[in-house]
Write an enzyme that holds these catalytic residues in place. Structure first.
Site, mmCIF file in Angstrom:
data_model
loop_
_atom_site.group_PDB
_atom_site.id
_atom_site.type_symbol
_atom_site.label_atom_id
_atom_site.label_comp_id
_atom_site.label_asym_id
_atom_site.label_seq_id
_atom_site.Cartn_x
_atom_site.Cartn_y
_atom_site.Cartn_z
ATOM 1 N N HIS A 1 -68.457 1.730 -70.118
ATOM 2 C CA HIS A 1 -69.525 1.637 -69.116
ATOM 3 C C HIS A 1 -70.538 2.749 -69.349
ATOM 4 O O HIS A 1 -70.185 3.833 -69.798
ATOM 5 C CB HIS A 1 -68.952 1.790 -67.710
ATOM 6 C CG HIS A 1 -68.056 0.671 -67.281
ATOM 7 N ND1 HIS A 1 -68.511 -0.604 -67.043
ATOM 8 C CD2 HIS A 1 -66.721 0.642 -67.046
ATOM 9 C CE1 HIS A 1 -67.505 -1.372 -66.668
ATOM 10 N NE2 HIS A 1 -66.401 -0.637 -66.671
ATOM 11 N N CYS B 1 -66.315 -4.429 -70.395
ATOM 12 C CA CYS B 1 -65.072 -4.283 -69.641
ATOM 13 C C CYS B 1 -64.465 -5.651 -69.316
ATOM 14 O O CYS B 1 -64.026 -6.356 -70.215
ATOM 15 C CB CYS B 1 -65.314 -3.439 -68.391
ATOM 16 S SG CYS B 1 -63.805 -2.666 -67.743
#
Length: 504
Positions: A448, A350
């Site tokens: 994630h 991310c």
């Protein structure tokens, strides 16, 4: 104490401070009550955390795709109840982006950014949303277990409070205080909290729980008498330190203060993780920390990234450009480039993925001051931060091994560039599944939770060093730990009395 008839039986666990173990106590009580056959739902009116989870019941706003987000602790508590997480379990989530400001998420959707002062004036307007979410959960539950935030003794913030006594009074809830004896001063924290509250608030407190006790509990008996004499509050349990808590996803970044995960393997895969100031979704590290044969080291500010690291992992960030600047200020960019020259592997997740590129631009000032920051230059990609937030579940495969993983995206930014033609993950129908360097030793993606899949984690680690990885069944370990936590509380807490206080 009278209760609003529309609301189901409920109990609120408030704390004498942050990180006293409220989240863990509520998770354990959720599992214990669920085992007893009750339909239980967790609830936290207001949370402040950059460790978040997605839900399937978000608003269909731009970028959300019908997906919402809540604090990670409430997602774990929902799991303890055996139900899917919902935006109504944490209707207000604050995600800090700077020392004075945070992104504000209401019932799963971003409503904007606010300074601490601005948010203080906004809180009264959020109370109807909080009560709405609480009422919605009440329609499908026998019991709601509510977690407070911080401490109710922060009376300078009491006006408009929706996190502790303000909510307890609005919903007419009984309260039990939790205090952490491990940090010291537990008598003062309980007596002081009780003293600072209003008379009407003190009347709601039905007792207290001592948490994180080490040693001989009988030595604490005189203290219980002292606390009772000053407050009139009964003790509902003295909970010994629960060592297995390390197996559960942590919400507070203070859980990362320990430098290295203990590992008895003679030659573990060494993963170094720079401790970024706005680190987000750091539960990505949990499956790696739980894996035998892996040593995860959190590199604290002021320390050098060890030269014998096999992998440097850059985690998510709530403020990518600010964390990039901090990374350079620590000299970690030099360590990372030296690691690459030695043939080491770098993984970005991310915000960490965004840092690996050529530049990160924030023309609208979504995360702070508008501008552009040079990336680490390890992947030929560019990122532009935008106002629209991407929230979605994703299933993907490891292109090399075919191992399947499942995770979620939660980011504000669009990443493009030549390196994306070599994606880190293979996910049909998704155009932004990361990027990989030509030699395959630098990689990143927005997903994630990908390391929670045992097969994917084993395939990833075996590319670093062939070994017997993936023997830790991560999801099963979490479930077993929740069961042990429930048993731990049943043994040390008057659970029957707590249920009676709640109205069961």
């Amino acid at each position: 104490m009278s209760r609003t008839p529309a609301f189901t039986p409920a109990l609120m666990i408030q704390g004498t401070g942050s990180d006293v173990g409220k989240s863990l106590l509520v998770a354990g009580l959720c599992r214990a009550a669920t085992i007893r056959g009750l339909r239980v739902r967790p609830f936290k009116p207001q949370n402040m955390s950059n460790n978040a989870a997605i839900t399937a019941d978000g608003a269909d706003g731009e970028g959300s795709g019908g997906v919402g987000e809540i604090g990670r602790a409430q997602a774990l508590q929902a799991r303890a109840c055996g139900v899917e997480p919902s935006i109504h379990m944490n209707p207000v989530l604050l995600k800090p982006q700077s020392e004075v400001g945070a992104q504000v998420i209401v019932q799963g959707s971003v409503v904007g950014n606010a300074t601490a002062r601005d948010y203080h004036t906004l809180k009264p307007a959020l109370l109807p949303k909080v009560l709405d979410s609480f009422a919605r959960l009440s329609t499908d539950a026998d019991l709601i277990l509510v977690e407070g935030a911080g401490s109710p003794a922060e009376i300078n913030l009491r006006d408009g409070d929706i996190a502790n006594m303000g909510f307890a009074e609005a919903a007419e809830l009984p309260v039990v205080l939790a205090a952490d004896i491990n940090r010291g001063g537990v008598i003062a924290s309980l007596v002081g909290t009780h003293t600072l509250l209003r008379d009407s608030e003190r009347a709601r407190i039905m007792g207290f729980i001592i948490n994180k006790f080490r040693g001989d509990k009988t030595l604490f008996d005189p203290a219980l008498t002292i606390i009772a004499s000053h407050t009139g509050m009964p003790c509902h349990g003295v909970v010994p330190w629960f060592e297995d808590a390390r197996n559960l996803p942590a919400e507070d970044a203070m859980a990362l203060d320990s430098d290295t995960t203990p590992n008895n393997d003679q030659n573990p895969v060494r993963i170094a993780v720079p401790r970024l100031g706005r680190m987000a979704n750091f539960d990505d590290l949990d499956p790696l920390r739980a894996e035998s044969g892996v040593a995860v080291s959190i590199i604290q500010p002021g320390a050098v990234i060890p030269g014998d690291s096999d992998i440097i992992l850059l985690p998510g960030s709530k403020s990518t450009r600010a964390d990039l600047a901090a990374l350079r200020a620590e000299g970690w960019d030099i360590d990372i480039h030296a690691h690459v020259r030695r043939g080491g592997i770098v993984v970005g997740l991310c915000g960490g993925y965004q840092m690996l590129g050529m530049r990160v631009a924030d023309p609208q000032g979504v995360e702070g001051t508008p501008g552009e920051t040079p990336g680490l230059g390890l992947l030929d990609i560019d990122t532009t931060i935008g106002a629209a937030k991407t929230l979605r579940d994703i299933s993907a495969r490891d292109p090399a091994s075919g191992a399947v993983t499942r995770g979620y995206e939660m980011h504000m930014g669009d990443t493009t560039g030549p390196a994306t033609t070599r994606p880190m993950l293979d996910a049909p129908g998704h155009h932004d599944c990361g990027a990989t360097s030509p030699d395959g030793r630098v990689m990143g993606c927005y997903v994630h939770g990908l390391f929670a899949a045992d097969a994917y984690r084993a395939a990833f680690l075996n590319r670093i060093r062939v070994g017997h990885y993936g023997h830790t069944a991560y999801d099963s370990m979490v479930e077993a730990t929740l069961d042990r936590l429930a048993a731990h509380l049943e043994q040390n807490v008057a659970v029957d009395r707590l249920l009676e206080i709640a109205g069961i």
